[in-house]
Structure formats: structure tokens, C-alpha cells
Design an enzyme around this catalytic site. Structure first.
Site, PDB file in Angstrom:
ATOM      1  N   CYS A 397      -3.897  -3.044   0.820  1.00 38.47           N
ATOM      2  CA  CYS A 397      -3.703  -1.794   0.066  1.00 38.47           C
ATOM      3  C   CYS A 397      -4.955  -1.441  -0.741  1.00 38.47           C
ATOM      4  O   CYS A 397      -5.268  -0.280  -0.930  1.00 38.47           O
ATOM      5  CB  CYS A 397      -2.572  -1.952  -0.930  1.00 38.47           C
ATOM      6  SG  CYS A 397      -1.008  -2.443  -0.250  1.00 38.47           S
TER       7      CYS A 397
HETATM    8  N1  LIG Z   1      -0.934   0.434   1.372  1.00 38.51           N
HETATM    9  C1  LIG Z   1      -0.136   0.119   0.345  1.00 38.51           C
HETATM   10  O1  LIG Z   1       0.901  -0.532   0.522  1.00 38.51           O
HETATM   11  N2  LIG Z   1      -0.467   0.560  -0.870  1.00 38.51           N
HETATM   12  C2  LIG Z   1       0.252   0.184  -2.081  1.00 38.51           C
HETATM   13  C3  LIG Z   1       0.465   1.380  -2.954  1.00 38.51           C
HETATM   14  C4  LIG Z   1       1.125   1.009  -4.285  1.00 38.51           C
HETATM   15  C5  LIG Z   1       1.271   2.238  -5.188  1.00 38.51           C
HETATM   16  N3  LIG Z   1       1.817   1.835  -6.505  1.00 38.51           N
HETATM   17  C6  LIG Z   1       2.202   3.274  -4.564  1.00 38.51           C
HETATM   18  O2  LIG Z   1       3.411   3.159  -4.779  1.00 38.51           O
HETATM   19  O3  LIG Z   1       1.705   4.157  -3.824  1.00 38.51           O
END
Ligand SMILES: NC(=O)NCCC[C@H](N)C(=O)O
Length: 408
Positions: A397
Site C-alpha cells: 500500500c
Molecule cells: N492498497 C491499500 O490497501 N492501501 C491502504 C489504504 C488505507 C487507507 N486508510 C484507506 O482506507 O484508503
């Protein structure tokens, strides 16, 4: 012309990767705004920065060039005219298209150099930052019990999601929740105006859409196969739309759309499924039924730019055929233990970042998953995360590959 973006797999040796170092935006999260800002707690910034620097150094130690989102943005906004255009659009997307508050925000941010301006936009602008003496009826009516005029962007360190490198091009994503939608406006200006990218990158799908897609759902399985999650963040029509564009203008001829639970813990496909070697994947057991099946649709180009779609449930067979492999190894998060698996998935135990075939970066806290990866012959580089994981994202991420070596 050679594109500065080249990503034809999830596992090719990582050569260039884009990160964002968590900044003051993290400390602009409050208990009241946590949920709306998509966080489950408020990270302790100094430790989150230490952990992020360790992550970045781990990637550099393995030969990757680390470039920073916020620096690329400042470089893209060096030109005064471009910066003003960006600022007007960013303030408008923050809810102000005209009036005293709009004018005061433009005046306040225009006075900064490009780096300070982009850092401040990501950090968030409080009402107390500007002197709104010349209030008009609109500014008086604005929501004064909320301390921010422009919300912080605490998810900016999850650089995976506002865009996705696919082949020699990129998708610039219409994101789902307001808390993140402005991030990809910054991406748009980086791709359009940063000297490294300007005029050299094909955009497979831009952000000017109502249907949404996020990079955590976009997995580049090979030089002609994508997997895209049908998730809380990515809609089936956005998948069809980008598939049509890719089938028409690129070498991509196969999209495997995988249906996953629509919830916060599993908000993207990469929180439950990642590719880590030529024939090996991590998978969170909860997305598979008792027979190891999951609903998925394989999209191929049809006649006259249309798409043909086949429904499947045996994901192993689909992957074996699409990737031309005789066997596929699905390695279960938390060793499929009914207690360990959900715990480690919650802390991104499935969200591995491959930096070369069979070589990954993971959070050290997911030690059961990490040991199982090693038992399956994977080389695991562990990075610390007590604070970073409070944002519900892991090493994949937090990274946007820009260049990977091709795999044979
Ligand atoms: N690729 C991913 O899984 N990204 C994580 C994103 C976490 C962020 N707090 C969200 O909810 O978009």
C-alpha cells in the site's frame, strides 16, 4: 520515446518506487475525524516517520531508487501559471469555488514556494491559519465548528492507490471517498508537468469519471495480464472501462476481476491477495470459500472494441491458464489459523511488496505469515510497524512502483 514508467509484473526487480513520507497531516487526525479520514487510530508521527525511513532505506539497500510524491509534486508546480491552475482546482475540490474563504486560501497558499505549498495542502489548512477578516455571508455560514478549511490528507503515504503503473502507462484514479479524492489531482500534475514524466506517459484512464478505481485493486500479473479487485473501492464498470482502454491501446489482453468482501479491513484486493513469485501468491483465507473458490470474471477483447467475459470460481485454474503455469502456490495469511489469519490480515499480513521474484518486504508484526513465507522459499525483509499500520496499509500500500525489471 522511452516511458519513465515500466511495470510489467508484480515481482520484477524493483528499480524505482514512489513513496510519501508521513508528515504533519498525520497529527491533524482527531478522534472525531478518524473514521471519515479512513484511519483506525492516530499514529505517533515521530515513530511513524522512523518506521517509514527504515522502509525506504530497506528498498534502497536492495537497489531501488526511492522518489517522493511530495517532491515530484513541488517540481511539477515550479511554473507559476501551472501552480495557479493547480491551486484553483485543489481549492475548488476542497469545497471553495468562489467567495471570501476561496480568495483567502488562494492568497495564503500562493505566497508559499511550491514545496511549502504542497506540504501545507497535504497537512491541511486550519481556519486559524488565515485571517478571514473580510468574511462574507458564505464564509460566515461555513462549518465553523470544524477546525479545518482544507482537510488533511493523512492517507498520502499510501502511494499505491491514487494511481497505478501498468506497462509503460498509468491509471490516474477517481478514488472512492472524499478523504482521498484530491490525492490523484496531485498525481495528475506530476504526470503532466514533472519533467521526469511530462509528455512521456500514456494515461490508460484518467480521474475525470464518476465510477471509481484504486491502485490497491490493480495488480500487474504479467506483461499482458492484470488482476483487478471488485471491492469497496473499485466498481465493475470502472474495471470494464479501463479494460476496454487497455485492450485497445496496450499489450494487455486479459483482466481477471476478482470479487472480494466489501469492507474497511479488506478495502483493496492487495489487502487479501498479492503476487510474490512466478507462481506464488499470498491469500487471506477469508476471501476463499470452503473449496478454495472465489467468484472471478476473466475479461478479454471482443469484436469492435467490446469485451467478452467468462465467470469462474477456481482461481488457481484461472491463474495457471493466464500465467501459463503448471502449478500455483496460494500461501494463506496467518497459516490459515482462524485467530491468527484475521489478526495478521488486519495488520496487513497479506499486503506484501515483492522487490524481486520470491523476495518480499513485509511488516515484522505478522510473524506467523512471515515464517510461512520462508517455509515456502520466500526471502522476507521485515520492516517495523507499530505506527504505520494504524492507517490500515502495508508495504504494498505504501509504495507505487515506477520501474521494475522485466521478468523472463
Ligand atoms: N492498497 C491499500 O490497501 N492501501 C491502504 C489504504 C488505507 C487507507 N486508510 C484507506 O482506507 O484508503
Amino acid at each position: 520515446m522511452t516511458s519513465p514508467i515500466h511495470v510489467t509484473s508484480e515481482i520484477g526487480k524493483l528499480k524505482t518506487v514512489m513513496l510519501h513520507r508521513p508528515g504533519r497531516e498525520i497529527e491533524n487526525i482527531t478522534p472525531d475525524s478518524m473514521e471519515r479520514l479512513l484511519f483506525d487510530d492516530i499514529p505517533y508521527l515521530p515513530i511513524a516517520q522512523e518506521e517509514h525511513d527504515f522502509f525506504a532505506q530497506t528498498l534502497r539497500d536492495q537497489g531501488a531508487e526511492v522518489i517522493y510524491f511530495e517532491k515530484l509534486a513541488a517540481e511539477a508546480l515550479a511554473d507559476e501559471k501551472v501552480r495557479q491552475e493547480f491551486l484553483n482546482r485543489m481549492v475548488a475540490e476542497s469545497g471553495y469555488v468562489a467567495g471570501a474563504t476561496h480568495d483567502a486560501l488562494i492568497e495564503y497558499l500562493s505566497a508559499m514556494n511550491p514545496q511549502d505549498m504542497i506540504d501545507k495542502i497535504i497537512e491541511g489548512v486550519r481556519g486559524t491559519d488565515i485571517d478571514l477578516k473580510h468574511g462574507d455571508l458564505q464564509s460566515v455560514s461555513e462549518n465553523t465548528d470544524w477546525p479545518f478549511l482544507m482537510d488533511p490528507m493523512p492517507n498520502a503515504y499510501f502511494t499505491r492507490d491514487p494511481q497505478a503503473s501498468i506497462g509503460d502507462g498509468i491509471s490516474i484514479n477517481r478514488m472512492t471517498f472524499a478523504a482521498r479524492q484530491r490525492e490523484s489531482l496531485i498525481t495528475e500534475y506530476i504526470i503532466k508537468h514533472n519533467p521526469r514524466f511530462a509528455g512521456k506517459v500514456e494515461v490508460w484512464r484518467d480521474r475525470n469519471h464518476t465510477t471509481h478505481i484504486e491502485g490497491g485493486d490493480e495488480l500487474v500479473l504479467s506483461n499482458h495480464v492484470l488482476a483487478i479487485g471488485i471491492s469497496q473501492r473499485t466498481t465493475a464498470d470502472a474495471i470494464e472501462d479501463i479494460a476496454k482502454n487497455l485492450f485497445k491501446d496496450s499489450d494487455y489482453d486479459t483482466v481477471i476481476a476478482i470479487s472480494i468482501p466489501h469492507n474497511h479491513a479488506m478495502m483493496h484486493l492487495d489487502t487479501v491477495f498479492t503476487m510474490i513469485n512466478y507462481d506464488q501468491f499470498t491469500v487471506h483465507p477469508a476471501i476463499l470459500d470452503d473449496n478454495g473458490q472465489v467468484d472471478n470474471w476473466v475479461l478479454h477483447p471482443g469484436k469492435d472494441g467490446e469485451i467478452v467475459m467468462e465467470h469462474h470460481t477456481d482461481i488457481k485454474e484461472v491463474l495457471k491458464k493466464a500465467l501459463n503455469k503448471s502449478e500455483i502456490d496460494l500461501i494463506p495469511t496467518g497459516n490459515a489459523d482462524p485467530i491468527v489469519a484475521p489478526r495478521e490480515q488486519w495488520n496487513d499480513g497479506s499486503n506484501t511488496l515483492a522487490i524481486a521474484p520470491g523476495e518480499v518486504v513485509t511488516y515484522n508484526r505478522n510473524y506467523v505469515s512471515n515464517d510461512l513465507l520462508r517455509e515456502h522459499g520466500i526471502l522476507v525483509h521485515e520492516v517495523r510497524s507499530s505506527e504505520l499500520s494504524r492507517g490500515r496499509g502495508g508495504p504494498r500500500c505504501m509504495s507505487c512502483p515506477i520501474v521494475r525489471e522485466d521478468i523472463d
